[in-house]
Design an enzyme around this catalytic site. Structure first.
Site, PDB file in Angstrom:
ATOM      1  N   LEU A 255       6.610   3.131   1.506  1.00  0.00           N
ATOM      2  CA  LEU A 255       7.545   2.007   1.592  1.00  0.00           C
ATOM      3  C   LEU A 255       8.630   2.234   2.648  1.00  0.00           C
ATOM      4  O   LEU A 255       9.107   3.343   2.851  1.00  0.00           O
ATOM      5  CB  LEU A 255       8.218   1.780   0.223  1.00  0.00           C
ATOM      6  CG  LEU A 255       7.253   1.466  -0.926  1.00  0.00           C
ATOM      7  CD1 LEU A 255       8.045   1.241  -2.223  1.00  0.00           C
ATOM      8  CD2 LEU A 255       6.377   0.257  -0.623  1.00  0.00           C
TER       9      LEU A 255
ATOM     10  N   SER B  21       4.132   1.279   7.984  1.00  0.00           N
ATOM     11  CA  SER B  21       3.870   2.599   7.398  1.00  0.00           C
ATOM     12  C   SER B  21       3.179   3.497   8.427  1.00  0.00           C
ATOM     13  O   SER B  21       3.331   4.718   8.393  1.00  0.00           O
ATOM     14  CB  SER B  21       2.993   2.457   6.157  1.00  0.00           C
ATOM     15  OG  SER B  21       3.608   1.578   5.239  1.00  0.00           O
ATOM     16  N   ARG B  22       2.414   2.894   9.331  1.00  0.00           N
ATOM     17  CA  ARG B  22       1.667   3.689  10.307  1.00  0.00           C
ATOM     18  C   ARG B  22       2.566   4.251  11.420  1.00  0.00           C
ATOM     19  O   ARG B  22       2.144   5.147  12.148  1.00  0.00           O
ATOM     20  CB  ARG B  22       0.544   2.858  10.928  1.00  0.00           C
ATOM     21  CG  ARG B  22      -0.588   2.552   9.942  1.00  0.00           C
ATOM     22  CD  ARG B  22      -1.757   1.857  10.618  1.00  0.00           C
ATOM     23  NE  ARG B  22      -2.919   1.758   9.761  1.00  0.00           N
ATOM     24  CZ  ARG B  22      -3.253   0.665   9.047  1.00  0.00           C
ATOM     25  NH1 ARG B  22      -2.495  -0.405   9.099  1.00  0.00           N
ATOM     26  NH2 ARG B  22      -4.335   0.658   8.294  1.00  0.00           N
TER      27      ARG B  22
ATOM     28  N   GLY C 250      11.003  -2.817   5.519  1.00  0.00           N
ATOM     29  CA  GLY C 250      10.264  -4.081   5.519  1.00  0.00           C
ATOM     30  C   GLY C 250       9.833  -4.444   4.102  1.00  0.00           C
ATOM     31  O   GLY C 250      10.082  -5.550   3.608  1.00  0.00           O
ATOM     32  N   HIS C 251       9.197  -3.464   3.443  1.00  0.00           N
ATOM     33  CA  HIS C 251       8.793  -3.693   2.052  1.00  0.00           C
ATOM     34  C   HIS C 251      10.021  -4.007   1.183  1.00  0.00           C
ATOM     35  O   HIS C 251       9.987  -4.892   0.333  1.00  0.00           O
ATOM     36  CB  HIS C 251       8.131  -2.441   1.466  1.00  0.00           C
ATOM     37  CG  HIS C 251       6.875  -2.008   2.176  1.00  0.00           C
ATOM     38  ND1 HIS C 251       6.783  -0.837   2.874  1.00  0.00           N
ATOM     39  CD2 HIS C 251       5.653  -2.589   2.270  1.00  0.00           C
ATOM     40  CE1 HIS C 251       5.559  -0.702   3.363  1.00  0.00           C
ATOM     41  NE2 HIS C 251       4.853  -1.758   3.018  1.00  0.00           N
TER      42      HIS C 251
ATOM     43  N   MET D  82       0.842  -1.198   0.000  1.00  0.00           N
ATOM     44  CA  MET D  82       0.000   0.000   0.000  1.00  0.00           C
ATOM     45  C   MET D  82       0.877   1.248   0.000  1.00  0.00           C
ATOM     46  O   MET D  82       0.416   2.340   0.342  1.00  0.00           O
ATOM     47  CB  MET D  82      -0.934  -0.011   1.213  1.00  0.00           C
ATOM     48  CG  MET D  82      -1.883  -1.214   1.174  1.00  0.00           C
ATOM     49  SD  MET D  82      -3.423  -0.928   2.016  1.00  0.00           S
ATOM     50  CE  MET D  82      -2.841  -0.635   3.671  1.00  0.00           C
TER      51      MET D  82
ATOM     52  N   LYS E   4       5.001 -10.090   9.089  1.00  0.00           N
ATOM     53  CA  LYS E   4       4.432  -9.015   9.912  1.00  0.00           C
ATOM     54  C   LYS E   4       2.913  -9.121   9.985  1.00  0.00           C
ATOM     55  O   LYS E   4       2.299  -8.924  11.024  1.00  0.00           O
ATOM     56  CB  LYS E   4       4.856  -7.674   9.297  1.00  0.00           C
ATOM     57  CG  LYS E   4       4.095  -6.454   9.727  1.00  0.00           C
ATOM     58  CD  LYS E   4       4.607  -5.982  11.042  1.00  0.00           C
ATOM     59  CE  LYS E   4       4.012  -4.661  11.512  1.00  0.00           C
ATOM     60  NZ  LYS E   4       2.764  -4.245  10.966  1.00  0.00           N
TER      61      LYS E   4
HETATM   62  P1  AMP Z   1       1.430  -3.011   3.426  1.00  0.00           P
HETATM   63  O1  AMP Z   1       1.986  -1.925   2.569  1.00  0.00           O
HETATM   64  O2  AMP Z   1       1.329  -2.645   4.869  1.00  0.00           O
HETATM   65  O3  AMP Z   1       0.167  -3.610   2.875  1.00  0.00           O
HETATM   66  O4  AMP Z   1       2.503  -4.169   3.392  1.00  0.00           O
HETATM   67  C1  AMP Z   1       2.909  -4.750   2.166  1.00  0.00           C
HETATM   68  C2  AMP Z   1       3.671  -6.010   2.466  1.00  0.00           C
HETATM   69  O5  AMP Z   1       4.821  -5.707   3.233  1.00  0.00           O
HETATM   70  C3  AMP Z   1       2.846  -7.012   3.281  1.00  0.00           C
HETATM   71  O6  AMP Z   1       3.061  -8.320   2.780  1.00  0.00           O
HETATM   72  C4  AMP Z   1       3.394  -6.841   4.663  1.00  0.00           C
HETATM   73  O7  AMP Z   1       3.274  -8.002   5.466  1.00  0.00           O
HETATM   74  C5  AMP Z   1       4.853  -6.542   4.369  1.00  0.00           C
HETATM   75  N1  AMP Z   1       5.460  -5.845   5.503  1.00  0.00           N
HETATM   76  C6  AMP Z   1       4.954  -4.764   6.158  1.00  0.00           C
HETATM   77  N2  AMP Z   1       5.749  -4.446   7.197  1.00  0.00           N
HETATM   78  C7  AMP Z   1       6.771  -5.324   7.198  1.00  0.00           C
HETATM   79  C8  AMP Z   1       7.909  -5.515   8.027  1.00  0.00           C
HETATM   80  N3  AMP Z   1       8.172  -4.734   9.076  1.00  0.00           N
HETATM   81  N4  AMP Z   1       8.744  -6.539   7.742  1.00  0.00           N
HETATM   82  C9  AMP Z   1       8.500  -7.348   6.677  1.00  0.00           C
HETATM   83  N5  AMP Z   1       7.444  -7.222   5.857  1.00  0.00           N
HETATM   84  C10 AMP Z   1       6.588  -6.228   6.114  1.00  0.00           C
END
Ligand code: AMP
Length: 281
Positions: free
Chosen positions: A33, A186-187, A36-37, A30, A149
């Site tokens: 970035l 991201s939050r 983690g991403h 989403m 995560k």
């Molecule tokens: P999001 O943008 O929050 O939807 O996350 C996109 C992807 O990144 C999802 O598969 C999350 O599980 C992964 N993700 C988010 N935060 C982390 C993190 N701290 N470590 C590893 N992967 C992450």
């Protein structure tokens, strides 16, 4: 690197890549970035010929009272990060591209979506599975990477892929944390410095549970007690849930016997944070 806005263009790019015998790796995000991403991007880059990062703040996975409007968005910054990682394509569709106004089909992994996080966020996982199914149908990736995560999300995506027979390999990759132990999210950018301090109680709780298990504690109630302590001591932190479940089926367990997940969701101010740890007896 190319930014693709239209589903049809994305589909054509992917078709061409496949016709040339190239494998495609997809990282659904989403945006906003962080490392983690980027850890997902790097792993996918090692495994696939063409790397696609989708950036789409998916409205259907937010409840009416949730933070869809306040969710951080910065496409220009995200694009720069993707360029630096040598991503091949950023797929950043507009909302009506994935959800025309008369869209009515949903994808739902029923029972798994109703539990744990699904109790706090009804409809959340239906939004996730619906958008991920759309992305899989547009891109037809060889593999797609998700983060541990969002542990329940990862289990649900795997189940959807199996149930709907998507021809895609799902990778679930480790949680990336900041130096203070807080999982990157991201939050996190919305936390004040004091709230950030409070948020450290979450990794502390996961560590307390891990230590209890290392000391031979097996009963779930005792492990949960150990994990609760740092959370309850943290000023301004409100526990949403703290649960021990089987790592593959997300069923509640009584004793720590096989691979188990300790899942936590907590609210710090108006920011909701998720974290988890995998525990083995
Ligand atoms: P999001 O943008 O929050 O939807 O996350 C996109 C992807 O990144 C999802 O598969 C999350 O599980 C992964 N993700 C988010 N935060 C982390 C993190 N701290 N470590 C590893 N992967 C992450």
């Amino acid at each position: 690197m190319e930014i693709v806005r239209r589903a049809q263009s994305m589909r054509e790019v992917c078709k061409k890549a496949r016709a040339n015998g190239r494998t495609i790796g997809l990282v659904p995000t989403m945006g906003a970035l962080h490392r983690g991403h980027l850890s997902l991007v790097r792993r996918v880059k090692e495994l696939a010929d063409v790397v696609i990062v989708s950036i789409f703040v998916n409205p259907t996975q937010f409840g009416p009272e949730e933070d869809f409007d306040r969710y951080p968005r910065d496409l220009a910054r995200d694009v720069d990060l993707c360029i630096a990682e040598e991503v091949d394509f950023v797929f950043a569709p507009k909302v009506d591209e994935l959800y025309p106004s008369d869209a009515e089909t949903i994808v739902e992994c029923q029972a798994l979506s109703a539990r744990i996080e699904g109790v706090s966020r009804p409809g959340h996982f239906r939004g996730v599975t619906t958008v991920v199914a759309k992305l899989f149908n547009i891109v037809e990736p060889t593999l797609a990477a998700f983060g541990q995560k969002d542990a329940q999300q990862a289990v649900i995506i795997k189940r959807m892929v199996r149930d709907l027979m998507f021809d895609v390999e799902v990778l679930v990759l480790p949680i990336v944390r900041d130096e203070d132990g807080v999982a990157l999210s991201s939050r996190n950018s919305r936390l004040t410095p004091e709230q950030r301090e409070t948020a450290r109680a979450i990794p502390a709780a996961l560590n307390a549970a891990r230590e209890a298990i290392e000391q031979g504690v097996k009963h779930v109630d005792r492990v949960l007690e150990a994990a609760s302590e740092p959370l309850e001591a943290a000023p301004g932190l409100e526990i949403d849930y703290l649960e021990l479940v089987g790592a593959d089926d997300l069923e509640r367990v009584e004793q720590i016997q096989g691979p188990t997940l300790l899942l936590v969701a907590a609210r710090v101010g108006d920011v909701r944070l998720l974290d988890n740890v995998r525990l083995e007896p």
